[in-house]
Write a protein that holds these residues in place. Structure first.
Motif, PDB file in Angstrom:
ATOM      1  N   UNK A   1     -62.095  10.634 -16.318  1.00  0.00           N
ATOM      2  CA  UNK A   1     -61.513   9.992 -15.233  1.00  0.00           C
ATOM      3  C   UNK A   1     -59.995  10.379 -15.545  1.00  0.00           C
ATOM      4  N   UNK A   2     -59.577   9.522 -14.253  1.00  0.00           N
ATOM      5  CA  UNK A   2     -57.731   9.956 -15.603  1.00  0.00           C
ATOM      6  C   UNK A   2     -57.084   8.638 -14.666  1.00  0.00           C
ATOM      7  N   UNK A   3     -58.303   7.526 -13.732  1.00  0.00           N
ATOM      8  CA  UNK A   3     -57.113   6.567 -12.959  1.00  0.00           C
ATOM      9  C   UNK A   3     -56.579   6.004 -13.720  1.00  0.00           C
ATOM     10  N   UNK A   4     -56.501   5.933 -15.202  1.00  0.00           N
ATOM     11  CA  UNK A   4     -55.319   5.245 -15.610  1.00  0.00           C
ATOM     12  C   UNK A   4     -54.208   5.674 -15.268  1.00  0.00           C
ATOM     13  N   UNK A   5     -54.312   6.742 -15.413  1.00  0.00           N
ATOM     14  CA  UNK A   5     -52.652   7.272 -14.845  1.00  0.00           C
ATOM     15  C   UNK A   5     -52.085   7.116 -13.765  1.00  0.00           C
ATOM     16  N   UNK A   6     -52.857   6.490 -12.423  1.00  0.00           N
ATOM     17  CA  UNK A   6     -51.724   5.644 -11.607  1.00  0.00           C
ATOM     18  C   UNK A   6     -51.266   5.003 -11.692  1.00  0.00           C
ATOM     19  N   UNK A   7     -50.107   5.035 -10.962  1.00  0.00           N
ATOM     20  CA  UNK A   7     -49.065   4.457 -11.002  1.00  0.00           C
ATOM     21  C   UNK A   7     -47.710   5.041 -11.973  1.00  0.00           C
ATOM     22  N   UNK A   8     -47.788   6.242 -12.854  1.00  0.00           N
ATOM     23  CA  UNK A   8     -47.128   6.637 -14.026  1.00  0.00           C
ATOM     24  C   UNK A   8     -45.751   6.593 -12.961  1.00  0.00           C
ATOM     25  N   UNK A   9     -44.838   7.164 -13.884  1.00  0.00           N
ATOM     26  CA  UNK A   9     -43.491   7.446 -12.916  1.00  0.00           C
ATOM     27  C   UNK A   9     -43.687   9.118 -13.078  1.00  0.00           C
ATOM     28  N   UNK A  10     -43.405   9.235 -12.202  1.00  0.00           N
ATOM     29  CA  UNK A  10     -42.958  10.759 -11.222  1.00  0.00           C
ATOM     30  C   UNK A  10     -42.164  11.665 -12.457  1.00  0.00           C
ATOM     31  N   UNK A  11     -42.526  13.168 -12.069  1.00  0.00           N
ATOM     32  CA  UNK A  11     -42.491  14.078 -13.569  1.00  0.00           C
ATOM     33  C   UNK A  11     -40.592  14.052 -13.186  1.00  0.00           C
ATOM     34  N   UNK A  12     -40.719  14.114 -11.530  1.00  0.00           N
ATOM     35  CA  UNK A  12     -39.585  14.649 -11.562  1.00  0.00           C
ATOM     36  C   UNK A  12     -38.317  13.679 -11.743  1.00  0.00           C
ATOM     37  N   UNK A  13     -38.297  12.377 -11.382  1.00  0.00           N
ATOM     38  CA  UNK A  13     -37.868  11.453 -10.610  1.00  0.00           C
ATOM     39  C   UNK A  13     -37.763  10.828 -12.725  1.00  0.00           C
TER      40      UNK A  13
END
Length: 272
Positions: free
Chosen positions: A248-260
């Motif tokens: 699963x991938x929940x730890x990636x929640x809240x990451x800095x947006x790629x485009x930003x």
């Protein structure tokens, strides 16, 4: 950076409003800290070393440290101060070369530490850095770090007195401020601030008093050391562990947006 930037950085050290100083380890982390509103940025030697696959503790070469510093300075418009550990040299003359290289990147401050070195050794290094800055015509802010508390260089009951004694030696040698990592107890901070006739820098983290509270105790500068880098690397370990353990991938929640992130660095790279 310019001499005016050095003056600006110096003016940020105020008894009534402590300088909250985050520590970056690469250009991207520095750019994010500036975007968050940081009025100045420090580097963390541990974070830089780790990013290069090295342990902390004077393992960086001068060239590696200065190259990383140059990228950080180029990524932001605010003043930058560099953690140069013991000065990346065996002699005061080599420390002077380091200070000159730091100034050449546009950085306007340094942290230089005693660690296991004698107070006399660090004083000689501070003096060499001060003379190098004077020759360059830059009001380099020299922050003398003493590890009395951090490394237990004196009996616990004597740490405050030993720290103040070392601080006076370092200030006499040409330091502008004193960095005391380790203590966060109000009584210790208050005693250190009262005994050190210069801006006091303390290192904070979870559980420490707030910046405002530390300022009320006498601190003029509050930095986070390697704390932000540790938190970032914890996310990397946690996300990888989750992926491998549960898929699963929940730890990636809240990451800095790629485009930003891309837009932020594109703006910094263009200089606009």
């Amino acid at each position: 950076m310019t001499v005016n930037t050095a003056d600006l950085f110096r003016a940020l050290h105020r008894a009534d409003a402590p300088l909250a100083l985050p520590n970056a380890w690469d250009a991207a982390s520095a750019a994010l800290m500036e975007e968050a509103g940081a009025p100045a940025i420090a580097t963390t030697s541990a974070g830089i070393a780790w990013s290069l696959g090295l342990p902390d503790g004077d393992t960086l070469s001068r060239e590696e440290a200065v190259a990383a510093l140059g990228r950080i300075v180029a990524a932001v418009a605010v003043p930058v101060t560099a953690d140069i550990e013991g000065g990346y040299g065996e002699t005061p003359a080599e420390v002077a070369d380091t200070a000159t290289a730091v100034i050449d990147t546009g950085a306007v401050g340094i942290n230089i530490e005693d660690g296991q070195r004698s107070p006399e050794d660090l004083a000689a290094r501070i003096g060499a850095a001060r003379r190098a800055a004077d020759r360059a015509g830059v009001a380099l802010f020299i922050n003398a770090r003493t590890d009395v508390y951090l490394r237990g260089l004196a009996p616990e009951a004597d740490c405050t007195a030993e720290t103040i004694a070392r601080a006076r030696v370092y200030l006499d040698a040409g330091a502008d401020g004193v960095f005391v990592p380790g203590p966060t107890e109000p009584e210790a901070i208050r005693a250190l601030a009262a005994g050190i006739d210069a801006p006091l820098n303390v290192m904070a983290g979870p559980g420490a008093p707030s910046v405002a509270e530390l300022g009320a105790l006498g601190a003029a500068r509050v930095s986070l050391g390697v704390g932000i880098a540790e938190a970032a690397y914890a996310v990397a370990r946690r996300a990888a562990g989750e992926l491998l353990a549960t898929g699963t991938y929940g730890s990636l929640t809240g990451g800095v947006d790629y485009a930003a992130m891309n837009t932020l660095l594109a703006v910094r790279a263009s200089g606009t």
